[in-house]
Design a protein around this motif. Sequence first.
Motif, mmCIF file in Angstrom:
data_model
loop_
_atom_site.group_PDB
_atom_site.id
_atom_site.type_symbol
_atom_site.label_atom_id
_atom_site.label_comp_id
_atom_site.label_asym_id
_atom_site.label_seq_id
_atom_site.Cartn_x
_atom_site.Cartn_y
_atom_site.Cartn_z
ATOM 1 N N LEU A 175 -30.767 -0.006 55.981
ATOM 2 C CA LEU A 175 -31.257 -0.557 54.696
ATOM 3 C C LEU A 175 -32.371 -1.458 54.756
ATOM 4 C CD1 LEU A 175 -27.435 -1.752 54.234
ATOM 5 C CD2 LEU A 175 -28.517 -0.196 52.652
ATOM 6 N N LYS A 176 -33.005 -1.751 53.679
ATOM 7 C CA LYS A 176 -34.143 -2.331 53.713
ATOM 8 C C LYS A 176 -33.883 -3.787 53.267
ATOM 9 C CE LYS A 176 -38.970 -2.521 51.721
ATOM 10 N NZ LYS A 176 -39.493 -2.780 52.797
ATOM 11 N N VAL A 177 -33.422 -4.470 54.291
ATOM 12 C CA VAL A 177 -32.841 -5.715 54.238
ATOM 13 C C VAL A 177 -33.795 -6.704 54.977
ATOM 14 C CG1 VAL A 177 -30.969 -5.074 53.314
ATOM 15 C CG2 VAL A 177 -31.113 -5.473 55.623
ATOM 16 N N HIS A 178 -34.538 -6.482 55.816
ATOM 17 C CA HIS A 178 -35.088 -7.292 56.903
ATOM 18 C C HIS A 178 -36.738 -7.302 56.608
ATOM 19 C CE1 HIS A 178 -32.334 -5.871 60.228
ATOM 20 N NE2 HIS A 178 -31.631 -6.769 59.115
ATOM 21 N N GLY A 179 -36.957 -8.593 56.954
ATOM 22 C CA GLY A 179 -38.783 -9.005 56.624
ATOM 23 C C GLY A 179 -39.178 -9.304 58.133
ATOM 24 N N ARG A 180 -40.672 -9.588 58.151
ATOM 25 C CA ARG A 180 -41.072 -10.032 59.568
ATOM 26 C C ARG A 180 -42.175 -10.967 59.106
ATOM 27 N NH1 ARG A 180 -44.766 -7.158 63.320
ATOM 28 N NH2 ARG A 180 -44.313 -7.357 65.378
ATOM 29 N N LEU A 181 -42.258 -12.149 60.075
ATOM 30 C CA LEU A 181 -43.167 -12.941 60.187
ATOM 31 C C LEU A 181 -43.764 -12.930 61.594
ATOM 32 C CD1 LEU A 181 -45.118 -15.329 58.684
ATOM 33 C CD2 LEU A 181 -43.127 -16.925 59.528
ATOM 34 N N SER A 182 -45.144 -12.825 61.408
ATOM 35 C CA SER A 182 -45.814 -12.797 62.793
ATOM 36 C C SER A 182 -47.096 -13.528 62.798
ATOM 37 C CB SER A 182 -45.991 -11.387 63.635
ATOM 38 O OG SER A 182 -46.626 -10.637 62.560
ATOM 39 N N THR A 183 -47.614 -13.777 63.934
ATOM 40 C CA THR A 183 -49.055 -14.446 64.226
ATOM 41 C C THR A 183 -49.579 -14.049 65.225
ATOM 42 O OG1 THR A 183 -49.994 -16.694 63.957
ATOM 43 C CG2 THR A 183 -47.867 -16.572 65.302
ATOM 44 N N HIS A 184 -50.810 -14.349 65.447
ATOM 45 C CA HIS A 184 -51.703 -14.321 66.745
ATOM 46 C C HIS A 184 -52.751 -15.167 66.626
ATOM 47 C CE1 HIS A 184 -54.477 -11.442 64.641
ATOM 48 N NE2 HIS A 184 -55.513 -11.866 65.407
ATOM 49 N N VAL A 185 -53.338 -15.711 67.697
ATOM 50 C CA VAL A 185 -54.564 -16.632 67.780
ATOM 51 C C VAL A 185 -55.619 -15.802 68.476
ATOM 52 C CG1 VAL A 185 -55.452 -18.843 68.479
ATOM 53 C CG2 VAL A 185 -52.845 -18.427 67.950
ATOM 54 N N LEU A 186 -56.840 -15.846 67.746
ATOM 55 C CA LEU A 186 -58.072 -15.294 68.024
ATOM 56 C C LEU A 186 -59.114 -16.409 68.476
ATOM 57 C CD1 LEU A 186 -59.892 -12.782 69.106
ATOM 58 C CD2 LEU A 186 -60.865 -12.988 66.627
ATOM 59 N N ASP A 187 -59.422 -16.571 69.891
ATOM 60 C CA ASP A 187 -60.351 -17.695 70.265
ATOM 61 C C ASP A 187 -61.926 -17.073 69.669
ATOM 62 O OD1 ASP A 187 -62.081 -19.518 71.282
ATOM 63 O OD2 ASP A 187 -61.097 -19.486 73.350
ATOM 64 N N ASN A 188 -62.299 -17.796 68.693
ATOM 65 C CA ASN A 188 -63.760 -17.163 68.465
ATOM 66 C C ASN A 188 -64.801 -17.670 69.231
ATOM 67 O OD1 ASN A 188 -62.901 -15.270 66.500
ATOM 68 N ND2 ASN A 188 -63.404 -16.625 64.644
ATOM 69 N N HIS A 189 -64.631 -18.740 70.000
ATOM 70 C CA HIS A 189 -65.194 -19.422 70.964
ATOM 71 C C HIS A 189 -65.798 -18.342 72.064
ATOM 72 C CE1 HIS A 189 -67.440 -22.484 73.072
ATOM 73 N NE2 HIS A 189 -66.739 -22.699 73.890
ATOM 74 N N GLY A 230 -37.628 -12.236 62.557
ATOM 75 C CA GLY A 230 -37.407 -10.890 62.209
ATOM 76 C C GLY A 230 -35.941 -10.634 62.321
ATOM 77 N N GLY A 231 -35.728 -9.306 62.032
ATOM 78 C CA GLY A 231 -34.359 -9.155 62.087
ATOM 79 C C GLY A 231 -33.352 -9.582 61.071
ATOM 80 N N ARG A 232 -34.137 -10.204 60.028
ATOM 81 C CA ARG A 232 -33.334 -10.703 58.993
ATOM 82 C C ARG A 232 -34.429 -10.991 57.578
ATOM 83 N NH1 ARG A 232 -34.042 -16.623 58.435
ATOM 84 N NH2 ARG A 232 -35.076 -17.460 60.304
ATOM 85 N N PRO A 233 -33.913 -11.255 56.754
ATOM 86 C CA PRO A 233 -34.918 -11.506 55.583
ATOM 87 C C PRO A 233 -35.860 -12.584 55.669
ATOM 88 C CG PRO A 233 -32.594 -11.261 54.488
ATOM 89 C CD PRO A 233 -32.540 -11.460 55.977
ATOM 90 N N LEU A 234 -36.800 -12.914 55.165
ATOM 91 C CA LEU A 234 -37.831 -13.969 55.143
ATOM 92 C C LEU A 234 -37.314 -15.095 54.133
ATOM 93 C CD1 LEU A 234 -41.324 -12.261 55.840
ATOM 94 C CD2 LEU A 234 -39.601 -13.053 57.528
ATOM 95 N N PRO A 235 -36.807 -15.894 54.244
ATOM 96 C CA PRO A 235 -36.289 -16.980 53.090
ATOM 97 C C PRO A 235 -37.775 -17.332 52.155
ATOM 98 C CG PRO A 235 -35.332 -17.550 55.178
ATOM 99 C CD PRO A 235 -36.410 -16.679 55.555
ATOM 100 N N ILE A 236 -37.430 -17.031 51.074
ATOM 101 C CA ILE A 236 -38.511 -17.599 50.018
ATOM 102 C C ILE A 236 -38.725 -19.104 50.152
ATOM 103 C CG2 ILE A 236 -38.876 -17.886 47.703
ATOM 104 C CD1 ILE A 236 -37.303 -15.307 47.070
ATOM 105 N N GLY A 237 -39.953 -19.518 50.494
ATOM 106 C CA GLY A 237 -40.153 -20.947 50.618
ATOM 107 C C GLY A 237 -41.536 -21.019 50.953
#
Length: 295
Positions: A175-189, A230-237
Amino acid sequence: MSQIALSDLNTASFDDFVAVLENVVEYSPWIAQEAAARRPFAGINQLHAALMTAIQSAAPDAQLALIRAHPDLANKAQRAAGLTAESTNEQNSAGLDRLSEAEYAAFERVNNAYREKFGFPYIVCVRRHTKDSVLRDFETRLRNIAKTETRRAIEEIGRIAALRLDQLVVADDRLKVHGRLSTHVLDNHIGKPAPGIAVELVELAALGENRVIARGVTNADGRTDQPLIGGRPLPIGRYELRFNVGRYYAERNVQLPDPPFLDEIPLRFAISEPEGHYHVPLLVTPWSYSTYRGS
């Protein structure tokens, strides 16, 4: 909560089928009973559709009884008397078990106003929301007419049922019930991913206290090993990502002023699509940073 294979549900006795699914929709085993007669199901999406067909084809009185079987949100008396395990877990996931007095007062006010206008409880799939977004949704829906709110309540019951099925039933499809929040850091220096940066995800609150809901450290690719959500919805907020870049540069002997120009970087953003993928990266040097919504 133990899981069961869809194939086993398809071959279970009528009574066993109903016993497994009777709490997928709050205090309404008749919905599982109607779905049992529609077996076998090719997938979990078909099973969910059968549950919704039973609800949508029911008489108006039965639909109203179904809506009224649901508890109010953040109601102290109902929590003390005991909710279903499913409702308790869902309300707790949004922090409704640890509200400030101001938040309890706000929920009591909108609960009472909603019941007075419509004659039934406000229903929302709380796992898709933060406390703030529930209160905003309350206020928006209070402006609707009863017919609209009956339809909205049934839609939300469908979302709740989908998430409960997702936790309960194992099938080849999803079922389409999950969202995903991810990040990464790029050192532009140096033009490379930044490993070893401590990251915190904070849920921001208008009335109560902000709360840290995830922590991580970037790996060799500049990403956290697991999604922040991950593995669950992303709560609106509204949220804030905090990156400890001062320590990162200090450990690499980059010449910095004392205190460093950039130490902890906060990125504020909002989530409005619970089943979406939000990627919020940080591009950073010791003197500047930027972000964007990626994928």
